[in-house]
Design an enzyme around this catalytic site. Structure first.
Site, PDB file in Angstrom:
ATOM      1  N   LYS A  22       0.819  -1.224   0.000  1.00 46.14           N
ATOM      2  CA  LYS A  22       0.000   0.000   0.000  1.00 46.14           C
ATOM      3  C   LYS A  22       0.847   1.266   0.000  1.00 46.14           C
ATOM      4  O   LYS A  22       0.583   2.217  -0.736  1.00 46.14           O
ATOM      5  CB  LYS A  22      -0.915   0.028   1.225  1.00 46.14           C
ATOM      6  CG  LYS A  22      -2.092  -0.904   1.182  1.00 46.14           C
ATOM      7  CD  LYS A  22      -3.158  -0.453   2.177  1.00 46.14           C
ATOM      8  CE  LYS A  22      -2.592  -0.216   3.566  1.00 46.14           C
ATOM      9  NZ  LYS A  22      -3.538   0.452   4.479  1.00 46.14           N
ATOM     10  N   SER A  23       1.868   1.288   0.868  1.00 42.24           N
ATOM     11  CA  SER A  23       2.687   2.495   0.990  1.00 42.24           C
ATOM     12  C   SER A  23       3.333   2.863  -0.337  1.00 42.24           C
ATOM     13  O   SER A  23       3.372   4.038  -0.724  1.00 42.24           O
ATOM     14  CB  SER A  23       3.761   2.285   2.060  1.00 42.24           C
ATOM     15  OG  SER A  23       3.193   2.137   3.336  1.00 42.24           O
ATOM     16  N   GLY A 101      -5.802   7.330   6.012  1.00 46.31           N
ATOM     17  CA  GLY A 101      -5.001   8.421   6.537  1.00 46.31           C
ATOM     18  C   GLY A 101      -3.832   8.754   5.636  1.00 46.31           C
ATOM     19  O   GLY A 101      -3.441   9.921   5.504  1.00 46.31           O
ATOM     20  N   ARG A 129      -8.795  11.397  13.470  1.00 51.96           N
ATOM     21  CA  ARG A 129      -7.347  11.237  13.500  1.00 51.96           C
ATOM     22  C   ARG A 129      -6.641  12.589  13.389  1.00 51.96           C
ATOM     23  O   ARG A 129      -7.083  13.479  12.663  1.00 51.96           O
ATOM     24  CB  ARG A 129      -6.892  10.291  12.383  1.00 51.96           C
ATOM     25  CG  ARG A 129      -7.423   8.881  12.591  1.00 51.96           C
ATOM     26  CD  ARG A 129      -7.009   7.938  11.490  1.00 51.96           C
ATOM     27  NE  ARG A 129      -5.567   7.701  11.473  1.00 51.96           N
ATOM     28  CZ  ARG A 129      -4.978   6.871  10.607  1.00 51.96           C
ATOM     29  NH1 ARG A 129      -5.712   6.230   9.697  1.00 51.96           N
ATOM     30  NH2 ARG A 129      -3.669   6.691  10.654  1.00 51.96           N
ATOM     31  N   SER A 180       7.244  10.299  11.678  1.00 50.39           N
ATOM     32  CA  SER A 180       6.104   9.940  10.847  1.00 50.39           C
ATOM     33  C   SER A 180       6.494   9.987   9.382  1.00 50.39           C
ATOM     34  O   SER A 180       6.850  11.054   8.863  1.00 50.39           O
ATOM     35  CB  SER A 180       4.924  10.894  11.092  1.00 50.39           C
ATOM     36  OG  SER A 180       3.911  10.703  10.121  1.00 50.39           O
ATOM     37  N   GLN A 182       4.420   9.657   6.980  1.00 42.44           N
ATOM     38  CA  GLN A 182       3.378  10.395   6.277  1.00 42.44           C
ATOM     39  C   GLN A 182       3.628  11.892   6.329  1.00 42.44           C
ATOM     40  O   GLN A 182       3.456  12.602   5.323  1.00 42.44           O
ATOM     41  CB  GLN A 182       2.011  10.052   6.870  1.00 42.44           C
ATOM     42  CG  GLN A 182       1.579   8.613   6.625  1.00 42.44           C
ATOM     43  CD  GLN A 182       0.233   8.293   7.253  1.00 42.44           C
ATOM     44  OE1 GLN A 182      -0.389   9.144   7.890  1.00 42.44           O
ATOM     45  NE2 GLN A 182      -0.218   7.064   7.087  1.00 42.44           N
ATOM     46  N   ASP A 331       2.831  -0.576  11.776  1.00 42.12           N
ATOM     47  CA  ASP A 331       1.660  -1.303  11.305  1.00 42.12           C
ATOM     48  C   ASP A 331       1.674  -2.770  11.720  1.00 42.12           C
ATOM     49  O   ASP A 331       0.639  -3.437  11.698  1.00 42.12           O
ATOM     50  CB  ASP A 331       1.554  -1.223   9.775  1.00 42.12           C
ATOM     51  CG  ASP A 331       1.163   0.166   9.300  1.00 42.12           C
ATOM     52  OD1 ASP A 331       0.520   0.903  10.075  1.00 42.12           O
ATOM     53  OD2 ASP A 331       1.499   0.525   8.167  1.00 42.12           O
ATOM     54  N   ARG A 362      -5.297   1.212  18.893  1.00 44.42           N
ATOM     55  CA  ARG A 362      -4.834  -0.177  18.836  1.00 44.42           C
ATOM     56  C   ARG A 362      -4.242  -0.658  20.154  1.00 44.42           C
ATOM     57  O   ARG A 362      -4.133  -1.864  20.373  1.00 44.42           O
ATOM     58  CB  ARG A 362      -3.829  -0.351  17.695  1.00 44.42           C
ATOM     59  CG  ARG A 362      -4.512  -0.364  16.331  1.00 44.42           C
ATOM     60  CD  ARG A 362      -3.530  -0.561  15.203  1.00 44.42           C
ATOM     61  NE  ARG A 362      -4.247  -0.628  13.924  1.00 44.42           N
ATOM     62  CZ  ARG A 362      -3.693  -0.343  12.750  1.00 44.42           C
ATOM     63  NH1 ARG A 362      -2.430   0.016  12.692  1.00 44.42           N
ATOM     64  NH2 ARG A 362      -4.403  -0.428  11.642  1.00 44.42           N
ATOM     65  N   ARG A 408      -6.220  -4.441  10.805  1.00 45.52           N
ATOM     66  CA  ARG A 408      -5.075  -5.149  11.371  1.00 45.52           C
ATOM     67  C   ARG A 408      -5.429  -5.860  12.671  1.00 45.52           C
ATOM     68  O   ARG A 408      -4.908  -6.944  12.950  1.00 45.52           O
ATOM     69  CB  ARG A 408      -3.900  -4.184  11.566  1.00 45.52           C
ATOM     70  CG  ARG A 408      -3.467  -3.550  10.254  1.00 45.52           C
ATOM     71  CD  ARG A 408      -2.082  -2.956  10.298  1.00 45.52           C
ATOM     72  NE  ARG A 408      -1.847  -2.153   9.104  1.00 45.52           N
ATOM     73  CZ  ARG A 408      -1.480  -2.633   7.922  1.00 45.52           C
ATOM     74  NH1 ARG A 408      -1.324  -3.929   7.772  1.00 45.52           N
ATOM     75  NH2 ARG A 408      -1.289  -1.821   6.890  1.00 45.52           N
TER      76      ARG A 408
END
Length: 452
Positions: A22-23, A101, A129, A180, A182, A331, A362, A408
């Protein structure tokens, strides 16, 4: 919502192939859209998150086509006609990115350089978020961003929906306060539009897919350990094709399954072996897992190493996952908590508080579920944040658990259930579509007994 039952299996045997990371897929599509040529992206995952990025750039006027790949139920070949740095257009309506996100944060970096106003919003889990970590540096570069903030939720945070007006960005030197990938990626994407050198400094190294993909598209980028610099206002050149390797975050569930289940030998083919994503393998090996990597190769066009991961039944022991390791396997921590439950001794996850701001909290979801399966799990506050301790006893009990609407968490509980001492009931697993819609169909052929 439909409950889902998992009964113990006798072993896991066989080879599997997974759809793309995905990333990497998010970044490949974004840079394809910002280049000036046509790009074919192979093994693009059809998960909800990656489709959110694809649809967002369609809404921005990018011409994108897609078709299913043969023999892969959830893999696509996506062809993108690049629009260049100045070719995106104001969307007709707010852009909705579902629960992704990554899509929202990376998209903000692109929109910061576009001279029009856009609203970006998401599903109920995403609008809770935090986004200030992205909005602050983009504002410093010149973007105007409005968000829900203190008035709405009684905090100093900012949340979607986000209204952003971009254009005429200035370069920036910025030290990221919270590690991060992101946030780093959003700044680097915005830096493409700024006239000058933007510098990003990371407190702890994070995954470097953005840096690799930018280099593959001809961006003027330099990386010196945790310092990244990019010269903006330079046209991107497409490599014409990008292959997305299998997602190691998805492979992690099968790696742990093979390690904790008796009579198991599992091969996952064509997995991305990016060094900044190998934390899961390094930690499990430290715990005693029998993991081998074979057939390594480098896809020159996107500079992502690929290989096969082979895992066999192992006797695991406890370990400490240190603070600096957390960003490199953020993750994978839910499934590592399952592995810790089957290890002998006390496994500690240091400064794991970033787990509280994922799709769900989580820390709460995993600790509550592990306790429901008879595992002792604790949350301890420290001067730096929060540690999570899992006391493994080599097995877990039957029980009822919740997915909390988190993909997840759901997959972690399925793996735990397959190795439990009795049936495990999960309240709902529809959230698997977010990242791994064919998880069960990939899983079932490996098992001596089936999930129901």
């Amino acid at each position: 919502m439909k409950s889902f039952s998992v009964v113990p299996a006798c072993g896991a045997q066989g080879s599997i192939k997974l759809s793309g990371d995905k990333s990497i897929a998010h970044r490949a599509l974004i840079l394809s859209a910002l280049s000036q040529q046509k790009t074919a992206i192979y093994n693009y995952p059809s998960s909800d998150d990656c489709l959110a990025t694809l649809n967002a750039f369609k809404a921005l006027g990018c011409r994108i086509s897609q078709k299913k790949e043969k023999g892969k139920s959830s893999a696509l070949t996506v062809t993108v006609k690049g629009q260049g740095l100045s070719g995106l257009r104001r969307p007709a309506r707010p852009i909705f990115v579902g629960e992704s996100g990554t899509t929202m944060r990376l998209l903000l970096g692109v929109l910061a350089g576009c001279s029009f106003q856009t609203t970006v919003t998401g599903a109920s889990s995403l609008v809770r978020r935090p986004m200030a970590r992205v909005c602050i540096p983009l504002r410093l570069m010149g973007a105007r961003i409005e968000a829900r903030g203190t008035q709405d939720l009684g905090s100093n945070e900012e949340y979607p929906p986000l209204n952003i007006t971009g254009g005429e960005l200035q370069p920036l030197t910025y030290t990221i306060p919270v590690a991060s990938a992101q946030v780093k990626s959003a700044i680097l994407l915005a830096a493409l539009f700024a006239d000058g050198v933007t510098r990003v400094i990371e407190p702890i190294a994070t995954r470097d897919h953005t840096e690799r993909m930018l280099a593959a598209f001809g961006a003027r980028i330099k990386v010196n350990k945790q310092k990244i610099s990019l010269i903006g206002n330079t046209a991107l050149t497409s490599p014409r094709s990008v292959y997305v390797p299998a997602d190691i975050s998805s492979a992690a569930f099968f790696i742990v399954l093979g390690a904790i289940m008796p009579n198991s030998l599992v091969t996952i083919e064509g997995v991305g072996l990016n060094p900044t994503r190998m934390g899961i393998v390094q930690v499990l090996r430290r715990m005693g897992a029998d993991i081998k990597v074979k057939n390594q190769k480098l896809k020159v066009k996107n500079a992502e190493p690929i290989g096969d991961i082979i895992v066999a039944t192992s006797k695991l022991k406890a370990t400490v996952i240190k603070r600096e390791e957390i960003p490199l396997l953020i993750d994978e921590i839910p499934i590592l908590m399952v592995a810790a439950s089957f290890a002998r001794g006390r496994t500690v996850f240091q400064d794991a508080q970033e787990l509280r701001v994922k799709e769900t909290d989580r820390i709460v979801s995993m600790v509550r579920n592990l306790r429901a399966l008879g595992v002792r799990a604790e949350i301890n506050k420290t001067a730096q944040g929060e540690n999570v301790a899992v006391y493994g006893a080599g097995s877990v009990c039957a029980g009822r658990v919740e997915s909390f609407g988190d993909h997840r968490t759901a997959m972690s509980m399925i793996v735990a259930g397959l190795c439990a001492q009795g049936k495990v009931q999960i309240d709902d697993i529809s959230c698997l579509n977010k990242s791994f819609p064919d998880f069960l169909s990939v899983l079932k052929p490996l098992l001596a007994k089936r999930v129901s």
